[in-house]
Write an enzyme that holds these catalytic residues in place. Sequence first.
Site, PDB file in Angstrom:
ATOM      1  N   LYS A 118       4.616  -8.127  20.707  1.00 22.82           N
ATOM      2  CA  LYS A 118       4.496  -9.376  21.479  1.00 22.82           C
ATOM      3  C   LYS A 118       3.373 -10.202  20.868  1.00 22.82           C
ATOM      4  O   LYS A 118       2.473  -9.659  20.215  1.00 22.82           O
ATOM      5  CB  LYS A 118       4.155  -9.069  22.939  1.00 22.82           C
ATOM      6  CG  LYS A 118       5.257  -8.354  23.698  1.00 22.82           C
ATOM      7  CD  LYS A 118       4.837  -8.037  25.112  1.00 22.82           C
ATOM      8  CE  LYS A 118       5.912  -7.398  25.949  1.00 22.82           C
ATOM      9  NZ  LYS A 118       6.760  -6.439  25.362  1.00 22.82           N
TER      10      LYS A 118
ATOM     11  N   ALA B 175      -1.315  -3.097  13.239  1.00 18.74           N
ATOM     12  CA  ALA B 175      -1.001  -1.719  12.893  1.00 18.74           C
ATOM     13  C   ALA B 175      -0.191  -1.070  14.014  1.00 18.74           C
ATOM     14  O   ALA B 175      -0.472  -1.255  15.192  1.00 18.74           O
ATOM     15  CB  ALA B 175      -2.286  -0.940  12.644  1.00 18.74           C
TER      16      ALA B 175
ATOM     17  N   ASN C 267       0.824  -1.200   0.000  1.00 13.78           N
ATOM     18  CA  ASN C 267       0.000   0.000   0.000  1.00 13.78           C
ATOM     19  C   ASN C 267       0.868   1.264   0.000  1.00 13.78           C
ATOM     20  O   ASN C 267       2.091   1.198   0.003  1.00 13.78           O
ATOM     21  CB  ASN C 267      -0.951  -0.039   1.209  1.00 13.78           C
ATOM     22  CG  ASN C 267      -2.281   0.622   0.923  1.00 13.78           C
ATOM     23  OD1 ASN C 267      -2.345   1.657   0.262  1.00 13.78           O
ATOM     24  ND2 ASN C 267      -3.348   0.033   1.423  1.00 13.78           N
TER      25      ASN C 267
ATOM     26  N   HIS D 289      22.914   0.691  12.777  1.00 12.68           N
ATOM     27  CA  HIS D 289      24.214   1.239  13.142  1.00 12.68           C
ATOM     28  C   HIS D 289      24.496   0.885  14.597  1.00 12.68           C
ATOM     29  O   HIS D 289      23.570   0.824  15.412  1.00 12.68           O
ATOM     30  CB  HIS D 289      24.230   2.765  12.985  1.00 12.68           C
ATOM     31  CG  HIS D 289      23.890   3.226  11.616  1.00 12.68           C
ATOM     32  ND1 HIS D 289      24.799   3.257  10.592  1.00 12.68           N
ATOM     33  CD2 HIS D 289      22.722   3.662  11.102  1.00 12.68           C
ATOM     34  CE1 HIS D 289      24.204   3.692   9.499  1.00 12.68           C
ATOM     35  NE2 HIS D 289      22.941   3.948   9.779  1.00 12.68           N
TER      36      HIS D 289
END
Length: 187
Positions: free
Chosen positions: A181, A161, A88, A118
Site C-alpha cells: 500500500k 523491503a 543485487n 496460473h
Amino acid sequence: MNKKNIFERLTSGEVIHMNDPDYGVIREMVNRTKKLSNQLNRADHVDDIRSILGEIIGKKVDDSTTLFTPFYTNIGINITLGKNVFINHACSFLDLGGIEIKDDVMIGPRVNITSENHPTEIATRKSMVPSRVIIEENVWIGAGATILPGVRVGRNSVVAAGALVNKDVPPNTVVGGIPAKILKNLN
C-alpha cells in the site's frame, strides 16, 4: 499469414496451456538458460557476468549495469535492462510474460519479479497466464520484495523491503506491506 512463435504469444498476453503443441520450445529454452545461468553464477568478474547475462537475455547489457550473482531466470530472452541498473544477490526473474527494467533502477537482494501466473480454477490451472512487468526509471526495490505479473512500478518510486506488489505503483511514492500500500508520497 505469419504465425507468432510461443514467446511472442506469451509476451502479447496470450494464455498458453501446458499441452500446447509449441510448449516444448519453452522447455528447450529453459535448458539453454539453465546452462548459461550455471556459467553466469560461477563467473567471478563483473564484466564476465555482464557478458553472460547478455547471452541469456539476447541483448548487450550496458557497461553501466551491474549484476551480483547468484541470479535466477527461467527464460531470460524476455528481460529488457536499461542503463545504470543494479541488481543485487539472489534475485529471481520469471520472464515468460516480459520484464522491462528501465534506466537507473536499483534492485535489492532476493527480489522476485514474476510475469507469469496460473489460474486458480482446477480445470485450467495448467495454463500459463503471462502479463508484462514494467519497472520505470529511478525505482528502488528493497530486499526480499516480490513484484507480481502485470504490475507497473512508477518512476522514482520505492518498494519497501519485503513488500508484495500486486497492483501498479504510482510514480513518486513509497509502497510497503503485504499487499503493498502507499506509505508516503515523494517530493
